[in-house]
Design a protein around this motif. Structure first.
Motif, PDB file in Angstrom:
ATOM      1  N   TRP A 114       0.824  -1.212   0.000  1.00  0.00           N
ATOM      2  CA  TRP A 114       0.000   0.000   0.000  1.00  0.00           C
ATOM      3  C   TRP A 114       0.856   1.259   0.000  1.00  0.00           C
ATOM      4  N   LEU A 115       2.066   1.174   0.512  1.00  0.00           N
ATOM      5  CA  LEU A 115       2.952   2.337   0.542  1.00  0.00           C
ATOM      6  C   LEU A 115       3.575   2.588  -0.820  1.00  0.00           C
ATOM      7  N   GLN A 116       4.041   1.532  -1.483  1.00  0.00           N
ATOM      8  CA  GLN A 116       4.743   1.692  -2.756  1.00  0.00           C
ATOM      9  C   GLN A 116       3.845   1.464  -3.965  1.00  0.00           C
ATOM     10  N   ARG A 117       2.739   0.700  -3.779  1.00  0.00           N
ATOM     11  CA  ARG A 117       1.821   0.359  -4.881  1.00  0.00           C
ATOM     12  C   ARG A 117       2.569  -0.287  -6.037  1.00  0.00           C
ATOM     13  N   ASN A 118       3.444  -1.204  -5.717  1.00  0.00           N
ATOM     14  CA  ASN A 118       4.188  -1.972  -6.718  1.00  0.00           C
ATOM     15  C   ASN A 118       3.887  -3.446  -6.532  1.00  0.00           C
ATOM     16  N   LEU A 119       3.720  -4.133  -7.637  1.00  0.00           N
ATOM     17  CA  LEU A 119       3.407  -5.551  -7.611  1.00  0.00           C
ATOM     18  C   LEU A 119       4.584  -6.330  -8.171  1.00  0.00           C
ATOM     19  N   TYR A 120       5.013  -7.362  -7.433  1.00  0.00           N
ATOM     20  CA  TYR A 120       6.119  -8.216  -7.849  1.00  0.00           C
ATOM     21  C   TYR A 120       5.546  -9.597  -8.186  1.00  0.00           C
ATOM     22  N   PRO A 121       5.251  -9.855  -9.457  1.00  0.00           N
ATOM     23  CA  PRO A 121       4.629 -11.148  -9.806  1.00  0.00           C
ATOM     24  C   PRO A 121       5.510 -12.340  -9.482  1.00  0.00           C
ATOM     25  N   ILE A 122       6.808 -12.227  -9.731  1.00  0.00           N
ATOM     26  CA  ILE A 122       7.736 -13.324  -9.470  1.00  0.00           C
ATOM     27  C   ILE A 122       8.725 -12.842  -8.414  1.00  0.00           C
ATOM     28  N   PRO A 123       8.682 -13.394  -7.201  1.00  0.00           N
ATOM     29  CA  PRO A 123       9.543 -12.861  -6.131  1.00  0.00           C
ATOM     30  C   PRO A 123      11.033 -12.950  -6.445  1.00  0.00           C
ATOM     31  N   SER A 124      11.475 -13.979  -7.113  1.00  0.00           N
ATOM     32  CA  SER A 124      12.908 -14.151  -7.366  1.00  0.00           C
ATOM     33  C   SER A 124      13.418 -13.354  -8.552  1.00  0.00           C
ATOM     34  N   VAL A 125      12.528 -12.695  -9.275  1.00  0.00           N
ATOM     35  CA  VAL A 125      12.916 -11.921 -10.461  1.00  0.00           C
ATOM     36  C   VAL A 125      12.591 -10.463 -10.193  1.00  0.00           C
ATOM     37  N   LEU A 139      11.129  -8.059 -11.315  1.00  0.00           N
ATOM     38  CA  LEU A 139      10.113  -7.550 -12.220  1.00  0.00           C
ATOM     39  C   LEU A 139       9.076  -6.801 -11.404  1.00  0.00           C
ATOM     40  N   VAL A 140       8.891  -5.526 -11.722  1.00  0.00           N
ATOM     41  CA  VAL A 140       8.005  -4.659 -10.949  1.00  0.00           C
ATOM     42  C   VAL A 140       6.880  -4.174 -11.858  1.00  0.00           C
ATOM     43  N   VAL A 141       5.643  -4.304 -11.366  1.00  0.00           N
ATOM     44  CA  VAL A 141       4.475  -3.787 -12.082  1.00  0.00           C
ATOM     45  C   VAL A 141       3.912  -2.644 -11.250  1.00  0.00           C
ATOM     46  N   PRO A 142       4.148  -1.383 -11.644  1.00  0.00           N
ATOM     47  CA  PRO A 142       3.637  -0.256 -10.860  1.00  0.00           C
ATOM     48  C   PRO A 142       2.128  -0.119 -11.002  1.00  0.00           C
ATOM     49  N   LEU A 143       1.475   0.130  -9.889  1.00  0.00           N
ATOM     50  CA  LEU A 143       0.022   0.343  -9.855  1.00  0.00           C
ATOM     51  C   LEU A 143      -0.241   1.767  -9.389  1.00  0.00           C
ATOM     52  N   ALA A 144       0.059   2.704 -10.260  1.00  0.00           N
ATOM     53  CA  ALA A 144      -0.058   4.115  -9.887  1.00  0.00           C
ATOM     54  C   ALA A 144      -1.505   4.545  -9.721  1.00  0.00           C
ATOM     55  N   ALA A 145      -2.464   3.815 -10.291  1.00  0.00           N
ATOM     56  CA  ALA A 145      -3.866   4.207 -10.170  1.00  0.00           C
ATOM     57  C   ALA A 145      -4.381   4.053  -8.740  1.00  0.00           C
ATOM     58  N   ILE A 146      -3.717   3.227  -7.934  1.00  0.00           N
ATOM     59  CA  ILE A 146      -4.147   3.046  -6.549  1.00  0.00           C
ATOM     60  C   ILE A 146      -3.628   4.214  -5.718  1.00  0.00           C
ATOM     61  N   PRO A 147      -4.492   4.902  -4.991  1.00  0.00           N
ATOM     62  CA  PRO A 147      -4.028   6.040  -4.186  1.00  0.00           C
ATOM     63  C   PRO A 147      -3.242   5.574  -2.967  1.00  0.00           C
ATOM     64  N   ASP A 148      -2.459   6.484  -2.423  1.00  0.00           N
ATOM     65  CA  ASP A 148      -1.690   6.216  -1.211  1.00  0.00           C
ATOM     66  C   ASP A 148      -2.606   6.403  -0.006  1.00  0.00           C
TER      67      ASP A 148
END
Length: 517
Positions: free
Chosen positions: A49-60, A62-71
């Motif tokens: 909730w603080l960074q709004r970043n999604l890491y689909p594969i923990p060992s890689v 790879l970051v998927v930013p979710l900027a549409a979600i408010p802080d």
């Protein structure tokens, strides 16, 4: 056949206001369940909730930013008693000062005394961060390990402390420039440092959590009012029901009022959504129940049948078996009233049926059997052997046998009808005689078993028979497939649904629903 349960209309409240209120409370309870799930998972997922970043594969990486979600952390952190950690906030402020001082520094240029002082200060804070581990307060020791691992990979060394000294050395910055290092720190290190926090403790020594106030004011007050209305509605429908019993009937609503174990609210929420007609869970319930049946049916049936057969063997092997047979007598098993002579009354009902209705319909068959028996008897005893080849004598013999059989059967059937008619009449003396016959039968059976070896031999044979039933039953139920039974149930249910669907579709109006408490 009836329709499947999930295709039937769930009983709804009759009143329009009651139906609308129940649906509102069901939706409100669903919203409360979402809030409870968010409150329970907020602290473990606060980094997201603080960074709004999604890491689909923990060992890689790879970051998927979710900027549409408010802080939402500035609003939720005070509710959970979360405050910024002083050490990590001081570290971030010091880095911003160093970044402002080195941003205009050209690559390869010497650092000024002020820049060297800021660089040394940042290096010391990094070493302190590694040694003191301020992430323990937020149970984030893994975060510090990630920071140390990235520092070691950046410098290609085995020590995080040596990596920190190297990264904040003037020689390293003159060789690589601040712009590249700045991106490394802002993208890979500082976001991890920013996730650290400090959480206050309440008077009970537990982490601060003010969500119960919101839950009490917005949700539990509505739930308490709804439960009260449901209890009043139930007592109006059943005036003789006490308040305690009415409240006990709404036991499933108890988790809605509990401040702990809030995940149990899933049960009353699903029940309310189901009862209000907003969702249906019968297909899911059917699938789950069938899975449970498939796992436990064989074992459960085996245990039940074995328990019954073992109980029967225990009764048979008991030395008191003759006494149990003797206890079937009316003067020991019942109080003696005419209405409680169950066995005698049963004989009085069945004897007329057999004597006056069943046996007379068997007249032709009985005549055939008796005639054939008489014919065989005449052939063997009445007619001499030398005269048996004569056909006229055989015809006379056959006719005589048929006449005798017909007369005997008619006499027996006539006697049976009269006896049945007499037994069908309610006569106290007749009941006493029947009861005396039955009592005498049980008494003589018990006496006969007690004398000689009949009792022990009977017990042995019956127990062997039951053992054989055990083996036969267990072998059959082990070979039977529960899945085939479930498929048969599905076929029957589908056939019932297809047979009843046209009738239900053709009806212009649904049947009126019964009120639901």
């Amino acid at each position: 056949m009836a329709l499947p349960r999930w295709q039937e209309r769930y009983p709804m409240p009759v009143g329009r206001w009651s139906r609308s209120w129940d649906r509102f409370v069901a939706l409100w309870a669903g919203l409360n369940l979402l809030c409870v799930a968010f409150d329970i998972s907020y602290v473990p997922l606060r980094t997201f909730w603080l960074q709004r970043n999604l890491y689909p594969i923990p060992s890689v990486p790879l970051v998927v930013p979710l900027a549409a979600i408010p802080d939402i952390t500035p609003w939720v952190d005070p509710i959970k008693g979360i405050e910024p950690h002083r050490e990590t906030q001081a570290y971030l402020r010091q880095f911003r000062q160093l970044d402002a001082a080195l941003r205009v520094q050209p690559v390869g240029a010497a650092l000024s005394p002020a820049q060297l002082s800021l660089l040394q200060r940042q290096r010391q804070l990094t070493l302190t961060l590694i040694e003191t581990n301020p992430f323990l307060a937020s149970e984030g020791s893994g975060t510090l390990e990630k920071i140390k691992s990235r520092l070691r990979q950046r410098v290609n060394t085995d020590s995080a402390r040596d990596a920190a000294r190297t990264l904040f050395s003037p020689a390293w910055l003159q060789q690589h420039g601040w712009q590249g290092e700045r991106l490394f720190w802002q993208e890979q290190v500082l976001p991890l440092v920013a996730t650290n926090y400090w959480r206050s403790i309440d008077g009970n020594g537990r982490p601060t959590d003010h969500f119960w106030r919101i839950d009490l004011l917005l949700f539990q007050s509505v739930f308490a009012l709804d439960i009260l209305l449901r209890v009043i509605r139930l007592r109006r429908r059943l005036p003789g029901l006490s308040w305690r019993d009415a409240l006990l009937r709404r036991w499933i609503d108890l988790p809605l009022l509990l401040p702990f174990w809030r995940w149990l609210r899933l049960l009353p929420v699903v029940e309310r959504l189901q009862s209000s007609g907003l969702i249906t869970i019968e297909p899911l319930r059917a699938v789950v129940s069938r899975a449970v049946v498939a796992l436990l049916a064989v074992e459960l049936f085996e245990v039940l049948v074995l328990q019954l057969l073992d109980g029967a063997q225990g009764v048979i092997r008991s030395r008191q078996w003759p006494q149990r047979i003797r206890s079937l007598c009316s003067h020991q098993s019942v109080s003696g009233s005419n209405e409680e002579r169950e066995l005698a009354a049963l004989v009085r009902i069945w004897a007329p049926l057999l004597l006056s209705q069943v046996l007379p319909r068997l007249g032709p068959e009985l005549q055939g059997v008796l005639g054939y028996a008489l014919k065989q008897s005449f052939e063997n005893s009445v007619v001499p052997a030398p005269l048996r080849p004569l056909q006229p004598l055989l015809g006379v013999e056959t006719g005589l046998g048929q006449q005798l059989a017909s007369g005997m059967v008619e006499s027996l059937l006539d006697l049976s009808k009269k006896t049945g008619q007499q037994l069908s009449r309610r006569d106290q003396q007749q009941l006493d005689l029947l009861q005396r016959v039955l009592d005498r039968f049980w008494e003589e059976l018990a006496v006969a078993l007690e004398q000689g070896e009949g009792l022990a031999r009977s017990q042995e044979l019956l127990c062997v028979l039951i053992d054989g039933l055990k083996g036969t039953y267990l072998s059959q139920i082990s070979r039977s497939s529960i899945e085939s039974l479930i498929r048969e149930l599905d076929a029957l249910t589908t056939a019932a649904a297809s047979a009843d669907f046209p009738a239900s579709a053709a009806s212009p109006k649904a049947a009126p629903a019964t009120p639901q408490p």
